[in-house]
Design an enzyme around this catalytic site. Structure first.
Site, PDB file in Angstrom:
ATOM      1  N   CYS A 159       0.812  -1.224   0.000  1.00  0.00           N
ATOM      2  CA  CYS A 159       0.000   0.000   0.000  1.00  0.00           C
ATOM      3  C   CYS A 159       0.845   1.273   0.000  1.00  0.00           C
ATOM      4  O   CYS A 159       0.508   2.252  -0.694  1.00  0.00           O
ATOM      5  CB  CYS A 159      -0.956  -0.011   1.194  1.00  0.00           C
ATOM      6  SG  CYS A 159      -0.221  -0.562   2.749  1.00  0.00           S
ATOM      7  N   HIS A 261      -2.405   6.344   4.604  1.00  0.00           N
ATOM      8  CA  HIS A 261      -0.956   6.445   4.834  1.00  0.00           C
ATOM      9  C   HIS A 261      -0.451   7.791   4.317  1.00  0.00           C
ATOM     10  O   HIS A 261      -0.725   8.177   3.167  1.00  0.00           O
ATOM     11  CB  HIS A 261      -0.204   5.340   4.088  1.00  0.00           C
ATOM     12  CG  HIS A 261      -0.440   3.965   4.613  1.00  0.00           C
ATOM     13  ND1 HIS A 261      -1.131   3.690   5.769  1.00  0.00           N
ATOM     14  CD2 HIS A 261      -0.044   2.745   4.108  1.00  0.00           C
ATOM     15  CE1 HIS A 261      -1.152   2.369   5.966  1.00  0.00           C
ATOM     16  NE2 HIS A 261      -0.510   1.781   4.980  1.00  0.00           N
TER      17      HIS A 261
END
Length: 372
Positions: A159, A261
């Site tokens: 990711c 993130h």
């Protein structure tokens, strides 16, 4: 390019359907224009139960009515024979053998697991960056014993890697090769799955280590941003960005954020003089990948949204933009050590996981690699 006719439906299966990524697949596929969830697979512990009883549902939306009463099947190819596409949200410790069995059974597998990312014949695809790597699939099928006609595996990236390679690709397209890149990540707890990081470890804290994460980012970026070489004998191989060497240094941390993130990125370009911050902003904002131009319904309108505000992007405010299918970039400025630095926000469960697999499958259909 092939386009799925309006009104036609394509049956899909989801492996690891009760996990964090599996649940997000189900949420995203509920409103898809042609993918329909037909079969759900999970562990032997869950097999035989209705989905609503087998899963500990942790999404903000209710379980879609179309899957609530589907009975969980064991992760065996025979149970998925009516599916054209298999999405795998399996944990890496079990994904390898299961995904290989599905490929051998002539099923097209789109995986979130790391098991086959380093395989020299398996494409590692961030759909907003390198869909041309799908061109290696016929070679993967031919080298399988016995050779395959329909089965293959496509993986998507870690990711955090996904979040950074999208703007890096935009910059390389506009300004030529990047020579070096330094990344520091602030990664949400959902990246660790459920139940994830213990509360006593993450409350009032930053954990400066995520096992294996830094190595994955440094290696995966090279495979994704690199090209495909063809030997004199016609064999394809990933060049790992070797023609213009790229050095990537990553430091990965876990922070008390639920989803999204954040990454601080600094880059140095090979060409001199380096572009100005304004030129970088313009190149990022105008970046147009292939996926939306060939009609992939899950592709974002804006692959990169560039913020002018000095305090954006932020996970809580920006992770849901475009259903988390693009990335947000802000604070583009000069770097006194390298050339340019900026902040990236990526929705780690959507474009960082499930959405990437879905767009990869849409791209494979458009290229005629999946028969529907």
């Amino acid at each position: 390019m092939y386009t799925v006719p309006e009104g036609q439906k394509v049956n899909v299966g989801v492996l690891g359907a009760t996990g964090t990524v599996g649940q997000r697949f189900i949420v995203l596929l509920e409103s898809h224009s042609y993918f329909v969830v037909h079969t759900l697979g999970a562990s032997a512990r869950s097999a035989g139960k209705p989905y609503s009883q087998a899963t500990n549902w942790k999404q903000s939306e209710p379980i879609p009515s179309g899957v609530r009463d589907l009975v969980i099947q064991p992760c065996e190819p025979a149970q998925f024979k009516d599916c054209s596409v298999i999405f795998s949200g399996l944990d890496a410790d079990v994904a390898g053998d299961i995904e290989a069995a599905f490929r051998s059974a002539e099923l097209a597998v789109f995986s979130n697991a790391k098991s086959y990312r380093r395989d020299p014949n398996v494409p590692l695809i961030v759909p907003l960056v390198n869909p041309f790597h799908l061109n290696i699939i016929p070679q993967q099928q031919q080298l399988h014993k016995p050779p395959l006609k329909k089965g293959f595996i496509v993986t998507n990236a870690n990711c955090s890697t996904t979040g950074v390679v999208i703007p890096l690709n935009a910059l390389e397209r506009a300004f030529g090769p990047i020579e070096s890149c330094i990344i520091t990540t602030l990664q949400a707890v959902s990246g660790a799955g459920y139940p994830g990081v213990p509360s006593l470890d993450i409350f009032d804290n930053v954990v400066p280590y995520i096992s294996g994460e830094e190595e994955k980012m440094e290696w995966e970026a090279l495979k994704i941003l690199g090209g495909l070489d063809k030997s004199d004998s016609g064999v394809l191989s990933f060049d790992m960005h070797a023609h213009t060497p790229l050095r990537v240094s990553a430091s990965c941390t876990r922070v008390p954020v639920l989803e999204g993130h954040t990454e601080s990125v600094s880059v140095r370009f090979s060409r001199r003089p380096a572009p100005s911050p304004q030129q970088v902003r313009e190149a990022l904002a105008s970046y147009t990948p292939l996926a939306p131009t060939v009609g992939c319904p899950s592709a974002p309108r804006h692959a990169i949204w560039v913020h002018e505000e000095p305090d954006r992007p932020q996970p809580r405010l920006d992770r849901g933009f475009q259903r988390g299918a693009g990335v947000s970039v802000g604070r583009v400025r000069q770097c006194p050590v390298l050339d340019i630095k900026f902040i990236v926000l990526v929705n780690n469960v959507n474009i960082g996981a499930a959405t990437s697999s879905i767009i990869n499958a849409e791209m494979a259909i458009s290229k005629g690699l999946v028969a529907v």
